[in-house]
Design a protein around this motif. Structure first.
Motif, short mmCIF file in Angstrom:
data_model
loop_
_atom_site.label_atom_id
_atom_site.label_comp_id
_atom_site.label_asym_id
_atom_site.label_seq_id
_atom_site.Cartn_x
_atom_site.Cartn_y
_atom_site.Cartn_z
N ARG A 151 0.82 -1.21 0.00
CA ARG A 151 0.00 0.00 0.00
C ARG A 151 0.85 1.26 0.00
O ARG A 151 0.36 2.36 0.15
CB ARG A 151 -0.93 0.05 1.23
N GLY A 152 2.17 1.07 -0.10
CA GLY A 152 3.06 2.22 -0.16
C GLY A 152 3.35 2.87 1.17
O GLY A 152 3.87 3.99 1.21
N VAL A 153 3.06 2.18 2.26
CA VAL A 153 3.35 2.74 3.58
C VAL A 153 4.85 2.64 3.81
O VAL A 153 5.46 1.59 3.64
CB VAL A 153 2.58 1.97 4.69
N ARG A 154 5.45 3.76 4.17
CA ARG A 154 6.88 3.80 4.44
C ARG A 154 7.15 3.20 5.81
O ARG A 154 6.55 3.61 6.80
CB ARG A 154 7.35 5.25 4.40
N LEU A 155 8.03 2.22 5.88
CA LEU A 155 8.29 1.49 7.11
C LEU A 155 9.72 1.69 7.57
O LEU A 155 10.64 1.84 6.77
CB LEU A 155 8.04 -0.01 6.90
#
Length: 179
Positions: A80-84
């Motif tokens: 989902r393109g969440v930066r981790l």
């Protein structure tokens, strides 16, 4: 802990105090040899080189292996393109194992206590992580299994939560953002 205890021929209850007594120093960067020699000494055992290596490997594998539900959560968030990012109290061998783990491949920033000689809940490690991540405190949603680390992260300005599982994390992150 059960695997380590079995490898040493002791109970988990016997291993616990020896294992945890020097862990902070290990997390802050002391060598695996120094740490495991201390564990063995506390258990009345000699520091045989092969045993030191085996204990270090078993410990690193244990801590760097994610439960499937957590691996699935990371895959979901990355998709989902969440930066981790990772901020972990971890000794050098564990940091190396995490960096080599398949699940860590898509995580842009990994901050390990042994590599920066700072450990949670020291306020300085959260500021250091912001520098590495390129974030301001209000930009970070943080999960940790220890209340004192969550409280310190909140004091730093992070939106911090005690880890209660993947579903709870998705609820906190807002299912509409990550679904």
């Amino acid at each position: 802990m059960p695997r380590l205890a079995a490898e040493l021929g002791v109970t988990v209850a016997e291993l616990g105090p020896a294992y945890w007594s020097g862990r902070t120093a290990f997390d802050l960067g002391c060598s695996a040899e120094e740490y495991w020699t201390g564990v063995l000494a506390a258990l009345g055992r000699d520091p045989e080189p092969a045993l030191l290596a085996a204990l270090s490997e078993t410990d690193s594998i244990k801590w760097s292996t994610l439960p499937q539900v957590s691996a699935d959560l990371l895959t979901h968030l990355q998709g989902r393109g969440v930066r981790l990012g990772v901020l972990s109290n971890a000794p050098g061998p564990l940091a190396a194992a995490v960096r080599a783990a398949q699940w860590a491949g898509g995580i842009a920033h990994l901050v390990f206590s042994a590599e920066v000689a700072l450990a949670k809940p020291d306020p300085a490690i959260y500021a250091h992580a912001d520098t590495v991540y390129g974030t301001e405190p209000g930009d970070v949603v943080f999960f940790d299994d220890r209340v004192e680390n969550v409280e310190a992260a909140r004091a730093h300005g992070w939106d911090a939560h005690v880890w209660a599982g993947a579903d709870a994390a998705l609820d906190i992150l807002g299912r509409s953002v990550v679904t």
